[in-house]
Design an enzyme around this catalytic site. Sequence first.
Site, PDB file in Angstrom:
ATOM      1  N   GLY A 197     -23.215  22.361 -21.773  1.00 42.68           N
ATOM      2  CA  GLY A 197     -22.775  22.916 -19.919  1.00 42.68           C
ATOM      3  C   GLY A 197     -23.567  24.414 -19.713  1.00 42.68           C
ATOM      4  O   GLY A 197     -24.292  24.603 -19.897  1.00 42.68           O
ATOM      5  N   VAL A 221     -22.978  28.682 -17.756  1.00 41.80           N
ATOM      6  CA  VAL A 221     -22.728  29.982 -18.461  1.00 41.80           C
ATOM      7  C   VAL A 221     -20.604  30.256 -18.168  1.00 41.80           C
ATOM      8  O   VAL A 221     -20.322  29.516 -16.349  1.00 41.80           O
ATOM      9  CB  VAL A 221     -23.263  30.901 -17.529  1.00 41.80           C
ATOM     10  CG1 VAL A 221     -23.020  31.012 -15.791  1.00 41.80           C
ATOM     11  CG2 VAL A 221     -22.505  32.777 -18.053  1.00 41.80           C
ATOM     12  N   THR A 222     -20.505  30.979 -18.808  1.00 38.05           N
ATOM     13  CA  THR A 222     -18.573  31.192 -18.555  1.00 38.05           C
ATOM     14  C   THR A 222     -18.502  32.402 -19.053  1.00 38.05           C
ATOM     15  O   THR A 222     -18.937  33.197 -19.508  1.00 38.05           O
ATOM     16  CB  THR A 222     -18.068  29.838 -19.466  1.00 38.05           C
ATOM     17  OG1 THR A 222     -16.385  29.932 -19.009  1.00 38.05           O
ATOM     18  CG2 THR A 222     -17.845  29.932 -21.200  1.00 38.05           C
ATOM     19  N   ILE A 272     -13.257  23.359 -19.839  1.00 34.98           N
ATOM     20  CA  ILE A 272     -13.454  22.555 -21.595  1.00 34.98           C
ATOM     21  C   ILE A 272     -14.568  22.388 -21.899  1.00 34.98           C
ATOM     22  O   ILE A 272     -14.998  21.496 -20.316  1.00 34.98           O
ATOM     23  CB  ILE A 272     -12.198  21.082 -21.163  1.00 34.98           C
ATOM     24  CG1 ILE A 272     -10.200  21.836 -20.652  1.00 34.98           C
ATOM     25  CG2 ILE A 272     -11.970  20.204 -22.752  1.00 34.98           C
ATOM     26  CD1 ILE A 272      -9.466  20.767 -20.519  1.00 34.98           C
ATOM     27  N   GLY A 273     -14.664  22.116 -22.421  1.00 35.72           N
ATOM     28  CA  GLY A 273     -16.421  21.538 -23.355  1.00 35.72           C
ATOM     29  C   GLY A 273     -15.980  21.401 -24.722  1.00 35.72           C
ATOM     30  O   GLY A 273     -15.589  21.638 -25.356  1.00 35.72           O
ATOM     31  N   GLY A 275     -13.982  23.914 -27.407  1.00 43.48           N
ATOM     32  CA  GLY A 275     -12.742  23.797 -27.131  1.00 43.48           C
ATOM     33  C   GLY A 275     -12.204  24.160 -25.420  1.00 43.48           C
ATOM     34  O   GLY A 275     -12.971  23.641 -24.606  1.00 43.48           O
ATOM     35  N   CYS A 328     -19.399  27.780 -15.236  1.00 43.59           N
ATOM     36  CA  CYS A 328     -19.445  26.656 -15.314  1.00 43.59           C
ATOM     37  C   CYS A 328     -20.561  26.304 -13.780  1.00 43.59           C
ATOM     38  O   CYS A 328     -20.775  25.241 -13.902  1.00 43.59           O
ATOM     39  CB  CYS A 328     -18.187  26.002 -14.772  1.00 43.59           C
ATOM     40  SG  CYS A 328     -17.301  25.826 -16.788  1.00 43.59           S
TER      41      CYS A 328
END
Length: 302
Positions: free
Chosen positions: A136, A138-139, A203-204, A215, A233
């Site tokens: 994934g 960036v968050t 979610i990932g 999670g 994301c």
Amino acid sequence: MTLGVTHCVAAVPTYPISKRRHKPPRSFSLRILSKSNQVSDLKTQQSTFYSLEPTRECECFNMYKQQVPYSQAWDWQKSIVEDKKTLIERNEHCPDSLFVLQHRPVFTLGTASSEQFLKFDIKDAPFDIYRTERGGEVTYHGPGQIVMYPIMNLRNHKMDLHWYLRSLEEVIIRALSKTFCIKASRLEGLTGVWYGNQKLAAIGIRVKQWITYHGLAVNVNTDLTPFRWIVPCGLQGYQVGSIKGLLEEFQTSAECGIADLPDPDDGQLLDITCRSLIHEFSEVFQVRINYETMSSLDLQAI
């Protein structure tokens, strides 16, 4: 086997598993009950139904009031995964675990994340940045966001990553609908939970030898400003929303009965969300939640 999901994910803190002895694992106990709730002989009872009672236990460390530093959470995560791998190699009971908490402000990137999705100079970042082994882009994590980290042995559930992702989404969708009258949904081809064009939850997952970690993260009353400093994301053209923001919108619309909605300014909004998410997690994964506590010594590391 090491697998990663390439959509936006959250980091996963973990805690030491209790050293107590565990009962041998069982998926479910099947009881045959009559309408009068008395155990009966199926051959002589015409009015019976089957009740599946989950006997699979899940240790839950509910520390949602704690703002855990990302680095500490990451260390917990990797330690717990290794502990569970050892249990499996020894053919010993490997219980599921669930950790619920908040993070101090932080940006995280996946293994192959592109820095082009950062709208600031990485050498002068507003918060700490961690590049993790997850998939994934960036968050952001910060106060007001409930983070849940299920560390589960999928051998005891279903060895299917798509099923697992959809199940995590289902937990959030049910909680938002039943508790807040928010009719959230999935968007085809994307991972997470949405309300219209607003992403409410990221979610990932990462999986090693069928043990899950990382999670989900749900924006409750999060300050959404830091999301403007990144392309969350890596998804252009989408917005990030929160439960509080939607409840404030509902106060001025006929979206749902006002009397049925929590006050968006209620200081208990995080409490309500946390309880609902844990309940729905138990329902979706058919596990019995056993709340665990951490000693004061363990908490000093936070």
